[in-house]
Write a protein that holds these residues in place. Structure first.
Motif, PDB file in Angstrom:
ATOM      1  N   ALA A 219       0.801  -1.228   0.000  1.00 42.36           N
ATOM      2  CA  ALA A 219       0.000   0.000   0.000  1.00 42.36           C
ATOM      3  C   ALA A 219       0.838   1.284   0.000  1.00 42.36           C
ATOM      4  CB  ALA A 219      -0.975  -0.005   1.179  1.00 42.36           C
ATOM      5  N   PRO A 220       1.864   1.425   0.848  1.00 46.46           N
ATOM      6  CA  PRO A 220       2.639   2.669   0.849  1.00 46.46           C
ATOM      7  C   PRO A 220       3.373   2.920  -0.473  1.00 46.46           C
ATOM      8  CG  PRO A 220       3.046   1.393   2.850  1.00 46.46           C
ATOM      9  CD  PRO A 220       2.322   0.501   1.900  1.00 46.46           C
ATOM     10  N   TYR A 221       3.739   1.852  -1.181  1.00 48.32           N
ATOM     11  CA  TYR A 221       4.458   1.980  -2.449  1.00 48.32           C
ATOM     12  C   TYR A 221       3.499   2.346  -3.580  1.00 48.32           C
ATOM     13  CZ  TYR A 221       8.098  -0.316   0.242  1.00 48.32           C
ATOM     14  OH  TYR A 221       9.026  -0.625   1.210  1.00 48.32           O
ATOM     15  N   LEU A 222       2.302   1.758  -3.543  1.00 44.11           N
ATOM     16  CA  LEU A 222       1.313   2.089  -4.564  1.00 44.11           C
ATOM     17  C   LEU A 222       0.826   3.535  -4.411  1.00 44.11           C
ATOM     18  CD1 LEU A 222      -0.704  -1.245  -4.446  1.00 44.11           C
ATOM     19  CD2 LEU A 222       0.719  -0.446  -6.346  1.00 44.11           C
ATOM     20  N   ASP A 223       0.861   4.037  -3.179  1.00 43.96           N
ATOM     21  CA  ASP A 223       0.449   5.423  -2.928  1.00 43.96           C
ATOM     22  C   ASP A 223       1.557   6.425  -3.203  1.00 43.96           C
ATOM     23  OD1 ASP A 223      -2.033   4.552  -2.152  1.00 43.96           O
ATOM     24  OD2 ASP A 223      -1.568   4.531  -0.010  1.00 43.96           O
ATOM     25  N   ASP A 224       2.794   5.942  -3.329  1.00 40.92           N
ATOM     26  CA  ASP A 224       3.933   6.837  -3.546  1.00 40.92           C
ATOM     27  C   ASP A 224       4.871   6.180  -4.557  1.00 40.92           C
ATOM     28  OD1 ASP A 224       6.020   8.626  -3.452  1.00 40.92           O
ATOM     29  OD2 ASP A 224       6.615   8.162  -1.391  1.00 40.92           O
ATOM     30  N   LEU A 225       4.557   6.329  -5.829  1.00 44.82           N
ATOM     31  CA  LEU A 225       5.329   5.667  -6.887  1.00 44.82           C
ATOM     32  C   LEU A 225       6.755   6.176  -6.975  1.00 44.82           C
ATOM     33  CD1 LEU A 225       2.652   5.352  -9.705  1.00 44.82           C
ATOM     34  CD2 LEU A 225       3.400   3.618  -8.060  1.00 44.82           C
ATOM     35  N   GLU A 226       7.009   7.387  -6.510  1.00 43.64           N
ATOM     36  CA  GLU A 226       8.383   7.897  -6.541  1.00 43.64           C
ATOM     37  C   GLU A 226       9.276   7.124  -5.587  1.00 43.64           C
ATOM     38  OE1 GLU A 226       9.501   9.945  -8.851  1.00 43.64           O
ATOM     39  OE2 GLU A 226       7.449   9.685  -9.567  1.00 43.64           O
ATOM     40  N   ARG A 227       8.670   6.539  -4.580  1.00 47.06           N
ATOM     41  CA  ARG A 227       9.431   5.674  -3.670  1.00 47.06           C
ATOM     42  C   ARG A 227       9.956   4.459  -4.425  1.00 47.06           C
ATOM     43  NH1 ARG A 227       6.880   3.475   2.047  1.00 47.06           N
ATOM     44  NH2 ARG A 227       8.669   2.245   2.759  1.00 47.06           N
ATOM     45  N   VAL A 228       9.149   3.962  -5.361  1.00 43.40           N
ATOM     46  CA  VAL A 228       9.554   2.821  -6.196  1.00 43.40           C
ATOM     47  C   VAL A 228      10.591   3.260  -7.221  1.00 43.40           C
ATOM     48  CG1 VAL A 228       8.723   1.091  -7.841  1.00 43.40           C
ATOM     49  CG2 VAL A 228       7.301   1.747  -5.882  1.00 43.40           C
ATOM     50  N   ARG A 229      10.444   4.480  -7.732  1.00 37.85           N
ATOM     51  CA  ARG A 229      11.321   4.967  -8.797  1.00 37.85           C
ATOM     52  C   ARG A 229      12.661   5.493  -8.289  1.00 37.85           C
ATOM     53  NH1 ARG A 229       6.317   7.563 -11.061  1.00 37.85           N
ATOM     54  NH2 ARG A 229       5.759   6.379 -12.947  1.00 37.85           N
ATOM     55  N   ASP A 230      12.829   5.617  -6.993  1.00 37.84           N
ATOM     56  CA  ASP A 230      14.046   6.201  -6.435  1.00 37.84           C
ATOM     57  C   ASP A 230      15.265   5.353  -6.826  1.00 37.84           C
ATOM     58  OD1 ASP A 230      16.044   7.392  -5.019  1.00 37.84           O
ATOM     59  OD2 ASP A 230      15.172   7.064  -3.043  1.00 37.84           O
ATOM     60  N   TRP A 231      16.016   5.838  -7.813  1.00 40.58           N
ATOM     61  CA  TRP A 231      17.148   5.075  -8.343  1.00 40.58           C
ATOM     62  C   TRP A 231      18.239   4.832  -7.305  1.00 40.58           C
ATOM     63  CZ3 TRP A 231      17.184   2.636 -12.892  1.00 40.58           C
ATOM     64  CH2 TRP A 231      16.218   3.007 -13.842  1.00 40.58           C
ATOM     65  N   HIS A 232      18.340   5.704  -6.322  1.00 40.34           N
ATOM     66  CA  HIS A 232      19.410   5.571  -5.328  1.00 40.34           C
ATOM     67  C   HIS A 232      18.894   5.018  -4.002  1.00 40.34           C
ATOM     68  CE1 HIS A 232      21.952   7.742  -8.110  1.00 40.34           C
ATOM     69  NE2 HIS A 232      21.059   8.714  -8.170  1.00 40.34           N
ATOM     70  N   GLY A 233      17.623   4.645  -3.973  1.00 47.49           N
ATOM     71  CA  GLY A 233      17.044   4.148  -2.733  1.00 47.49           C
ATOM     72  C   GLY A 233      17.318   2.670  -2.518  1.00 47.49           C
ATOM     73  N   SER A 234      17.137   2.234  -1.290  1.00 46.23           N
ATOM     74  CA  SER A 234      17.297   0.813  -0.965  1.00 46.23           C
ATOM     75  C   SER A 234      15.965   0.243  -0.485  1.00 46.23           C
ATOM     76  CB  SER A 234      18.355   0.638   0.131  1.00 46.23           C
ATOM     77  OG  SER A 234      17.987   1.369   1.296  1.00 46.23           O
ATOM     78  N   ASP A 235      14.894   0.985  -0.720  1.00 37.94           N
ATOM     79  CA  ASP A 235      13.573   0.598  -0.237  1.00 37.94           C
ATOM     80  C   ASP A 235      12.573   0.714  -1.377  1.00 37.94           C
ATOM     81  OD1 ASP A 235      11.510  -0.052   1.537  1.00 37.94           O
ATOM     82  OD2 ASP A 235      11.135   2.042   2.033  1.00 37.94           O
ATOM     83  N   ASN A 236      12.899   0.095  -2.518  1.00 33.71           N
ATOM     84  CA  ASN A 236      12.044   0.209  -3.703  1.00 33.71           C
ATOM     85  C   ASN A 236      10.856  -0.743  -3.680  1.00 33.71           C
ATOM     86  OD1 ASN A 236      15.164   0.470  -4.764  1.00 33.71           O
ATOM     87  ND2 ASN A 236      13.835   2.117  -5.466  1.00 33.71           N
ATOM     88  N   VAL A 237      10.961  -1.806  -2.901  1.00 40.57           N
ATOM     89  CA  VAL A 237       9.869  -2.781  -2.792  1.00 40.57           C
ATOM     90  C   VAL A 237       9.767  -3.229  -1.336  1.00 40.57           C
ATOM     91  CG1 VAL A 237      10.147  -3.630  -5.154  1.00 40.57           C
ATOM     92  CG2 VAL A 237      11.377  -4.745  -3.296  1.00 40.57           C
ATOM     93  N   PRO A 238       8.569  -3.637  -0.902  1.00 44.40           N
ATOM     94  CA  PRO A 238       8.436  -4.114   0.485  1.00 44.40           C
ATOM     95  C   PRO A 238       9.079  -5.485   0.640  1.00 44.40           C
ATOM     96  CG  PRO A 238       6.372  -4.396  -0.691  1.00 44.40           C
ATOM     97  CD  PRO A 238       7.277  -3.636  -1.613  1.00 44.40           C
ATOM     98  N   PRO A 239       9.696  -5.752   1.775  1.00 41.99           N
ATOM     99  CA  PRO A 239      10.347  -7.053   1.976  1.00 41.99           C
ATOM    100  C   PRO A 239       9.340  -8.189   2.034  1.00 41.99           C
ATOM    101  CG  PRO A 239      10.302  -5.815   4.028  1.00 41.99           C
ATOM    102  CD  PRO A 239       9.843  -4.878   2.962  1.00 41.99           C
ATOM    103  N   MET A 240       9.741  -9.327   1.505  1.00 41.07           N
ATOM    104  CA  MET A 240       8.919 -10.530   1.598  1.00 41.07           C
ATOM    105  C   MET A 240       9.100 -11.139   2.986  1.00 41.07           C
ATOM    106  SD  MET A 240       7.190 -11.316  -1.176  1.00 41.07           S
ATOM    107  CE  MET A 240       7.053 -13.103  -1.354  1.00 41.07           C
ATOM    108  N   PRO A 241       8.094 -11.839   3.506  1.00 41.82           N
ATOM    109  CA  PRO A 241       8.258 -12.508   4.801  1.00 41.82           C
ATOM    110  C   PRO A 241       9.226 -13.674   4.672  1.00 41.82           C
ATOM    111  CG  PRO A 241       6.180 -13.139   3.799  1.00 41.82           C
ATOM    112  CD  PRO A 241       6.744 -12.049   2.940  1.00 41.82           C
ATOM    113  N   ALA A 242      10.017 -13.896   5.720  1.00 45.81           N
ATOM    114  CA  ALA A 242      10.933 -15.036   5.739  1.00 45.81           C
ATOM    115  C   ALA A 242      10.172 -16.230   6.289  1.00 45.81           C
ATOM    116  CB  ALA A 242      12.144 -14.719   6.604  1.00 45.81           C
ATOM    117  N   LEU A 243       9.603 -17.050   5.387  1.00 40.01           N
ATOM    118  CA  LEU A 243       8.770 -18.179   5.778  1.00 40.01           C
ATOM    119  C   LEU A 243       9.617 -19.449   5.892  1.00 40.01           C
ATOM    120  CD1 LEU A 243       5.683 -17.444   3.509  1.00 40.01           C
ATOM    121  CD2 LEU A 243       5.863 -17.112   5.965  1.00 40.01           C
ATOM    122  N   LEU A 244       9.422 -20.174   6.992  1.00 41.13           N
ATOM    123  CA  LEU A 244      10.203 -21.366   7.280  1.00 41.13           C
ATOM    124  C   LEU A 244       9.285 -22.523   7.654  1.00 41.13           C
ATOM    125  CD1 LEU A 244      12.853 -19.720   9.646  1.00 41.13           C
ATOM    126  CD2 LEU A 244      13.132 -20.178   7.218  1.00 41.13           C
TER     127      LEU A 244
END
Length: 208
Positions: A86-111
């Protein structure tokens, strides 16, 4: 789950893990196109997480190293991919940030349970309280598992324990935990120890 099925599952998970590079390649798209591609990714992730959860006996490892059930409230932001995106779909520039390290939400570590129990150390979430072999497992000397007395349960009855200094205290014979208004009365009795251990934080160890 068969070894082949586990391999297919892990391969599918690895493919999803590469999605950040895939999404970086889409950042030139117009807002509507980019949002549509992100929604496609969201649906892929929902299907992957749902397939894993449907297999049963699944646990989630938090970034802090605690093991949770998928239904744990603290894990909902990872398990619920709609909420995660949701936060990424509401702020597409967050996804487009070429120098960012938070372009997509982390997946859960399922075990799986086997994955968790194979770990040399883990801590079970006290809120959702997953039914694991330990509540607080620590890595000890090679060939030994260290845990706190408060983590003992009926699965450990008959297991031979030692103290961290190497002193043998025999097999676990009885555990008693009584909750009263005055507090908790904990007792762990061992057949090689004259008096019970009453401190839940007391460290014990047993051979793997």
């Amino acid at each position: 789950m068969t070894e082949t099925a586990a391999g297919q599952r892990n391969a599918a998970w690895d493919e999803l893990a590469d999605r950040e590079d895939r999404i970086r390649s889409l950042r030139h798209l117009a807002d509507d196109e980019l949002r549509a591609k992100l929604l496609d990714t969201l649906r892929e992730e929902e299907a992957a997480v749902g397939h894993w959860l449907d297999a049963g006996d699944c646990f989630v490892m938090s970034g802090a190293g605690s093991v949770h059930l998928p239904i744990c409230p603290s894990m909902s932001a990872f398990i619920d991919r709609g909420k995660a995106w949701a936060p990424y779909l509401d702020d597409l520039e967050r996804v487009r940030d070429w120098h960012g390290s938070d372009n997509v939400p982390p997946m859960p570590a399922l075990l799986t349970r086997a994955d968790v129990e194979a770990m040399s150390a883990y801590k079970a979430c006290p809120v959702c309280a997953p039914a694991l072999d330990h509540r607080d497992k620590r890595a000890g000397a090679k060939g030994w598992t260290v845990l706190k007395a408060g983590s003992l349960d009926r699965r450990h009855l008959g297991t031979a324990f030692s103290l961290p200094d190497g002193s043998e205290i025999g097999a676990l014979a009885k555990i008693t935990t009584v909750h009263t208004l005055a507090g908790t009365d904990f007792r762990a009795e061992f057949d090689g120890l004259g008096s019970p251990i009453t401190g839940p934080a007391t460290e014990l160890m047993y051979r793997n």
